[in-house]
Motif scaffolding. Sequence first.
Motif, PDB file in Angstrom:
ATOM      1  N   SER A   1     -11.748  14.241   4.144  1.00  0.00           N
ATOM      2  CA  SER A   1     -11.528  12.799   4.181  1.00  0.00           C
ATOM      3  C   SER A   1     -12.474  12.169   5.197  1.00  0.00           C
ATOM      4  O   SER A   1     -12.400  12.455   6.396  1.00  0.00           O
TER       5      SER A   1
ATOM      6  N   GLN B   1     -11.318   7.224   3.449  1.00  0.00           N
ATOM      7  CA  GLN B   1     -10.117   6.620   4.002  1.00  0.00           C
ATOM      8  C   GLN B   1     -10.421   5.298   4.698  1.00  0.00           C
ATOM      9  O   GLN B   1     -11.552   4.830   4.741  1.00  0.00           O
ATOM     10  N   SER B   2      -9.368   4.709   5.279  1.00  0.00           N
ATOM     11  CA  SER B   2      -9.449   3.560   6.192  1.00  0.00           C
ATOM     12  C   SER B   2     -10.004   2.303   5.549  1.00  0.00           C
ATOM     13  O   SER B   2     -10.661   1.496   6.210  1.00  0.00           O
TER      14      SER B   2
ATOM     15  N   TYR C   1     -10.436   7.077  -3.052  1.00  0.00           N
ATOM     16  CA  TYR C   1      -9.708   6.766  -1.837  1.00  0.00           C
ATOM     17  C   TYR C   1      -8.773   7.915  -1.465  1.00  0.00           C
ATOM     18  O   TYR C   1      -8.106   8.488  -2.328  1.00  0.00           O
ATOM     19  N   THR C   2      -8.691   8.215  -0.181  1.00  0.00           N
ATOM     20  CA  THR C   2      -7.856   9.321   0.297  1.00  0.00           C
ATOM     21  C   THR C   2      -6.386   9.128  -0.070  1.00  0.00           C
ATOM     22  O   THR C   2      -5.746  10.051  -0.599  1.00  0.00           O
ATOM     23  N   MET C   3      -5.834   7.980   0.224  1.00  0.00           N
ATOM     24  CA  MET C   3      -4.414   7.740  -0.025  1.00  0.00           C
ATOM     25  C   MET C   3      -4.068   7.909  -1.501  1.00  0.00           C
ATOM     26  O   MET C   3      -3.094   8.597  -1.859  1.00  0.00           O
TER      27      MET C   3
ATOM     28  N   CYS D   1     -11.296  15.908   8.652  1.00  0.00           N
ATOM     29  CA  CYS D   1     -12.031  14.634   8.734  1.00  0.00           C
ATOM     30  C   CYS D   1     -13.350  14.830   9.491  1.00  0.00           C
ATOM     31  O   CYS D   1     -13.434  14.548  10.696  1.00  0.00           O
TER      32      CYS D   1
ATOM     33  N   GLU E   1      -7.462   6.919  13.445  1.00  0.00           N
ATOM     34  CA  GLU E   1      -7.681   7.172  12.016  1.00  0.00           C
ATOM     35  C   GLU E   1      -7.338   8.595  11.602  1.00  0.00           C
ATOM     36  O   GLU E   1      -7.082   8.837  10.426  1.00  0.00           O
TER      37      GLU E   1
ATOM     38  N   GLU F   1      -3.279   7.677  10.869  1.00  0.00           N
ATOM     39  CA  GLU F   1      -3.507   7.420   9.448  1.00  0.00           C
ATOM     40  C   GLU F   1      -3.426   8.691   8.608  1.00  0.00           C
ATOM     41  O   GLU F   1      -2.722   8.734   7.597  1.00  0.00           O
ATOM     42  N   ILE F   2      -4.159   9.729   9.008  1.00  0.00           N
ATOM     43  CA  ILE F   2      -4.200  10.954   8.209  1.00  0.00           C
ATOM     44  C   ILE F   2      -3.002  11.852   8.493  1.00  0.00           C
ATOM     45  O   ILE F   2      -2.293  12.291   7.573  1.00  0.00           O
TER      46      ILE F   2
ATOM     47  N   ASN G   1      -0.683   9.248   5.754  1.00  0.00           N
ATOM     48  CA  ASN G   1      -1.059   9.901   4.497  1.00  0.00           C
ATOM     49  C   ASN G   1      -0.182  11.112   4.200  1.00  0.00           C
ATOM     50  O   ASN G   1       0.077  11.427   3.038  1.00  0.00           O
TER      51      ASN G   1
END
Length: 350
Positions: free
Chosen positions: A208, A250-251, A262-264, A282, A291, A295-296, A300
């Motif tokens: 990601s 991502q992000s 997209y990662t999500m 990442c 992030e 986020e991850i 996620n």
Amino acid sequence: MKYINQSDQLNQPDGGLGIVLVNLGTPDAPTTVAVRRYLAEFLSDPRVVAIPKLIWQIILHGVVLRVRPKRKAEDYKRIWTEDGAPLLAISRRQQAAMTEILNSRMQGSVHVALAMRYGNPSIASVLQELRRKNVQRLLVFPLYPQYSATTTASIFDAVTGELQGWRWIPEVRFIQRYHDHPDYIRVLSESIRNYRQQAGEARRLLFSFHGIPEDYYQAGDPYPDECHATANRVVEQLGLDREQWHLAFQSRFGAQEWVKPYTMETLKQWGAEGIESVQVVCPAFSADCLETLEEIAMENRDAFLQAGGKSYAYIPALNDTPEHMNMLADLICRHASGWPEAEPSPEDRH
């Protein structure tokens, strides 16, 4: 233009080599006020948001900075530590490790400084500190393996913007990228391999990377291509087949289209399809930060498990591990080798 008076340093001895490690930055505190101040600086950078300035400033101050800081402050609170923001704490450890390594390898005076593109310590303040030490050579090292105008070029803008006000400037070099350097690929691959040997291999390994808007890529930003190059070389080192790994971005921020996938959305799809176990790495981040840690590793992860996944793990960034620090030191030494001894600062003839 008003120039800085440097006559007081002209006859000082050679201050040696200044090395500036630069990363993105972080708010000073996990509060709405501090996050608003940080985001105002970050999102005002035309390298980051390429919308006509007048239009964007109306949107930024009329909408974005009224809503986003409170929500992001809550995210920062989830990862904040006794040492402050993880990115800054890790970066300071990287600076300390690099100082020790380089002073043992290089002759002469070596000053390793740490700067953040946004927030503190600022690039301008760090360069001023090195100016007071009378450094004759300056090596700027953005800690982004993959080049992007939104990151690496923005640091270049900030460095040169500060130097424009100096009457005398040191000789400057700039490490642009290292996304496919063999040593970087080796260290990154070993980190992933070691993690998977200890934790077991998930069914899918997801690379990601932080995304950028699609139109930035179409305009010539090579970042997505360099992300693919990094992942492909690591996969070769790990011996994975095409069904065992995937790459996503991502992000995403705002309504415009960013580089895909997209990662999500990828993780949600995998969970729904019955992919039970995932490990995420990442490689665009040289140090863990919001992030990666929020986020991850949190947001996620929740999305994947809620979609039907069973096992999810985030593989930490390389951070200040000895292998990473020695690899970065090797890069610095290669760029600094063959650099001739600096001439003394010229006398001011005016």
